[in-house]
Scaffold this motif. Sequence first.
Motif, mmCIF file in Angstrom:
data_model
loop_
_atom_site.group_PDB
_atom_site.id
_atom_site.type_symbol
_atom_site.label_atom_id
_atom_site.label_comp_id
_atom_site.label_asym_id
_atom_site.label_seq_id
_atom_site.Cartn_x
_atom_site.Cartn_y
_atom_site.Cartn_z
ATOM 1 N N GLU A 158 12.337 -9.565 -7.879
ATOM 2 C CA GLU A 158 11.004 -9.426 -8.450
ATOM 3 C C GLU A 158 9.945 -8.615 -7.488
ATOM 4 O OE1 GLU A 158 8.555 -12.831 -8.750
ATOM 5 O OE2 GLU A 158 8.932 -13.682 -6.776
ATOM 6 N N GLY A 159 9.074 -7.892 -8.233
ATOM 7 C CA GLY A 159 8.105 -6.888 -7.344
ATOM 8 C C GLY A 159 7.047 -7.998 -6.897
ATOM 9 N N VAL A 160 6.776 -7.738 -5.652
ATOM 10 C CA VAL A 160 5.645 -8.567 -4.877
ATOM 11 C C VAL A 160 4.331 -7.766 -4.984
ATOM 12 C CG1 VAL A 160 4.656 -9.535 -2.978
ATOM 13 C CG2 VAL A 160 7.515 -9.643 -3.773
ATOM 14 N N SER A 161 4.487 -6.378 -4.453
ATOM 15 C CA SER A 161 3.264 -5.619 -4.170
ATOM 16 C C SER A 161 3.519 -4.144 -4.094
ATOM 17 C CB SER A 161 2.440 -5.957 -3.142
ATOM 18 O OG SER A 161 1.020 -5.488 -2.964
ATOM 19 N N CYS A 162 2.543 -3.384 -4.723
ATOM 20 C CA CYS A 162 3.092 -1.927 -4.581
ATOM 21 C C CYS A 162 1.687 -1.151 -4.124
ATOM 22 C CB CYS A 162 3.318 -1.188 -5.843
ATOM 23 S SG CYS A 162 4.849 -1.926 -6.271
ATOM 24 N N ILE A 163 1.885 -0.183 -3.366
ATOM 25 C CA ILE A 163 0.496 0.780 -3.084
ATOM 26 C C ILE A 163 0.876 1.940 -3.251
ATOM 27 C CG2 ILE A 163 1.416 0.796 -0.454
ATOM 28 C CD1 ILE A 163 -1.571 0.531 0.112
ATOM 29 N N LYS A 164 -0.205 2.719 -3.827
ATOM 30 C CA LYS A 164 0.057 4.113 -4.156
ATOM 31 C C LYS A 164 -0.095 5.251 -3.059
ATOM 32 C CE LYS A 164 -2.536 7.377 -7.237
ATOM 33 N NZ LYS A 164 -3.894 7.504 -8.161
ATOM 34 N N TRP A 165 0.595 6.215 -3.154
ATOM 35 C CA TRP A 165 0.655 6.967 -1.812
ATOM 36 C C TRP A 165 -0.783 7.276 -1.096
ATOM 37 C CZ3 TRP A 165 2.498 8.549 -6.980
ATOM 38 C CH2 TRP A 165 1.604 9.218 -7.671
ATOM 39 N N SER A 166 -1.801 7.295 -1.920
ATOM 40 C CA SER A 166 -2.968 7.505 -1.285
ATOM 41 C C SER A 166 -3.558 6.382 -0.579
ATOM 42 C CB SER A 166 -4.145 7.837 -2.352
ATOM 43 O OG SER A 166 -4.078 6.789 -3.454
ATOM 44 N N GLY A 167 -2.859 5.275 -0.905
ATOM 45 C CA GLY A 167 -3.562 3.922 -0.365
ATOM 46 C C GLY A 167 -4.822 3.614 -1.124
ATOM 47 N N ASP A 168 -5.246 4.125 -2.027
ATOM 48 C CA ASP A 168 -6.421 3.611 -2.841
ATOM 49 C C ASP A 168 -6.241 2.791 -3.928
ATOM 50 O OD1 ASP A 168 -7.408 6.653 -4.272
ATOM 51 O OD2 ASP A 168 -5.700 5.529 -4.228
ATOM 52 N N SER A 169 -4.965 2.635 -4.286
ATOM 53 C CA SER A 169 -4.829 1.657 -5.214
ATOM 54 C C SER A 169 -3.467 0.879 -5.034
ATOM 55 C CB SER A 169 -4.431 2.487 -6.599
ATOM 56 O OG SER A 169 -5.686 3.092 -7.066
ATOM 57 N N SER A 170 -3.471 -0.621 -5.304
ATOM 58 C CA SER A 170 -2.392 -1.426 -5.404
ATOM 59 C C SER A 170 -2.389 -2.234 -6.166
ATOM 60 C CB SER A 170 -2.670 -2.125 -4.046
ATOM 61 O OG SER A 170 -3.766 -2.762 -3.768
ATOM 62 N N ASN A 171 -1.040 -3.212 -6.354
ATOM 63 C CA ASN A 171 -1.286 -4.091 -7.278
ATOM 64 C C ASN A 171 -0.302 -5.246 -6.663
ATOM 65 O OD1 ASN A 171 1.488 -3.367 -8.128
ATOM 66 N ND2 ASN A 171 0.848 -1.851 -9.353
ATOM 67 N N TYR A 172 -0.529 -6.473 -7.389
ATOM 68 C CA TYR A 172 0.234 -7.547 -6.792
ATOM 69 C C TYR A 172 0.860 -8.434 -8.059
ATOM 70 C CZ TYR A 172 -2.373 -6.604 -2.549
ATOM 71 O OH TYR A 172 -3.075 -5.833 -1.304
ATOM 72 N N ALA A 173 2.002 -9.159 -7.474
ATOM 73 C CA ALA A 173 2.462 -10.215 -8.434
ATOM 74 C C ALA A 173 1.246 -11.256 -8.681
ATOM 75 C CB ALA A 173 3.800 -10.838 -7.868
ATOM 76 N N ASP A 174 1.041 -11.957 -9.814
ATOM 77 C CA ASP A 174 0.290 -13.105 -9.810
ATOM 78 C C ASP A 174 0.448 -13.980 -8.754
ATOM 79 O OD1 ASP A 174 0.015 -13.015 -13.598
ATOM 80 O OD2 ASP A 174 -1.009 -11.807 -12.116
ATOM 81 N N SER A 175 1.698 -14.386 -8.524
ATOM 82 C CA SER A 175 2.047 -15.510 -7.493
ATOM 83 C C SER A 175 1.648 -15.214 -6.204
ATOM 84 C CB SER A 175 3.613 -15.662 -7.507
ATOM 85 O OG SER A 175 4.271 -14.548 -7.250
ATOM 86 N N VAL A 176 1.180 -14.106 -6.130
ATOM 87 C CA VAL A 176 0.877 -13.830 -4.456
ATOM 88 C C VAL A 176 -0.754 -13.233 -4.202
ATOM 89 C CG1 VAL A 176 3.219 -13.192 -3.794
ATOM 90 C CG2 VAL A 176 1.623 -11.389 -4.330
ATOM 91 N N LYS A 177 -1.203 -13.192 -5.445
ATOM 92 C CA LYS A 177 -2.689 -12.372 -5.510
ATOM 93 C C LYS A 177 -3.586 -13.406 -4.626
ATOM 94 C CE LYS A 177 -2.727 -9.896 -9.734
ATOM 95 N NZ LYS A 177 -3.366 -9.869 -11.252
ATOM 96 N N GLY A 178 -4.545 -12.999 -3.778
ATOM 97 C CA GLY A 178 -5.452 -13.689 -2.930
ATOM 98 C C GLY A 178 -4.558 -14.519 -1.722
ATOM 99 N N ARG A 179 -3.471 -14.048 -1.620
ATOM 100 C CA ARG A 179 -2.648 -14.679 -0.151
ATOM 101 C C ARG A 179 -1.985 -13.324 0.326
ATOM 102 N NH1 ARG A 179 1.711 -17.692 -0.736
ATOM 103 N NH2 ARG A 179 2.335 -16.786 -2.679
ATOM 104 N N PHE A 180 -1.623 -12.510 -0.481
ATOM 105 C CA PHE A 180 -0.988 -11.244 0.440
ATOM 106 C C PHE A 180 -1.689 -10.062 0.152
ATOM 107 C CE2 PHE A 180 3.938 -12.759 -0.329
ATOM 108 C CZ PHE A 180 3.761 -14.047 0.029
ATOM 109 N N THR A 181 -1.644 -9.096 1.105
ATOM 110 C CA THR A 181 -2.143 -7.821 1.351
ATOM 111 C C THR A 181 -1.503 -6.652 1.775
ATOM 112 O OG1 THR A 181 -4.312 -8.856 1.780
ATOM 113 C CG2 THR A 181 -4.350 -6.564 2.010
#
Length: 126
Positions: free
Chosen positions: A46-69
């Motif tokens: 499963e996908g946990v988190s991704c970050i755009k090449w520029s570093g200015d956008s990212s997304n997280y799986a609901d299960s890790v939001k608020g805990r992972f960066t």
Amino acid sequence: QVQVVESGGGLVQAGGSLRLSCTASGLNFDGYTMGWFRQAPGKEREGVSCIKWSGDSSNYADSVKGRFTISRDNAKETVHLQMNSLKPDDTAMYYCAASALWRNNGPCQEGDFHYWGQGTQVTVSS
């Protein structure tokens, strides 16, 4: 030749923290989305988190939001995943991957990622 190498996994007690790191060489690092995925025994990856090449956008799986960066340092061709408040359910093999695509709406899509590391094990004890 592209190489993706993860590090930083280990054994931690519930509530603890770990910081995963990933280096990617052989590609134009600042032109790639970087992502973290995980696979627990008997479960699909499963996908946990991704970050755009520029570093200015990212997304997280609901299960890790608020805990992972997730963060990246393009100068060092490195991406990190800071994991706090770890739970036993976070136990899995964690993989780093690189993609030439970016989706504005998550989650990270495994099929978008072309280059993969071998993984680093994270085990959270209760």
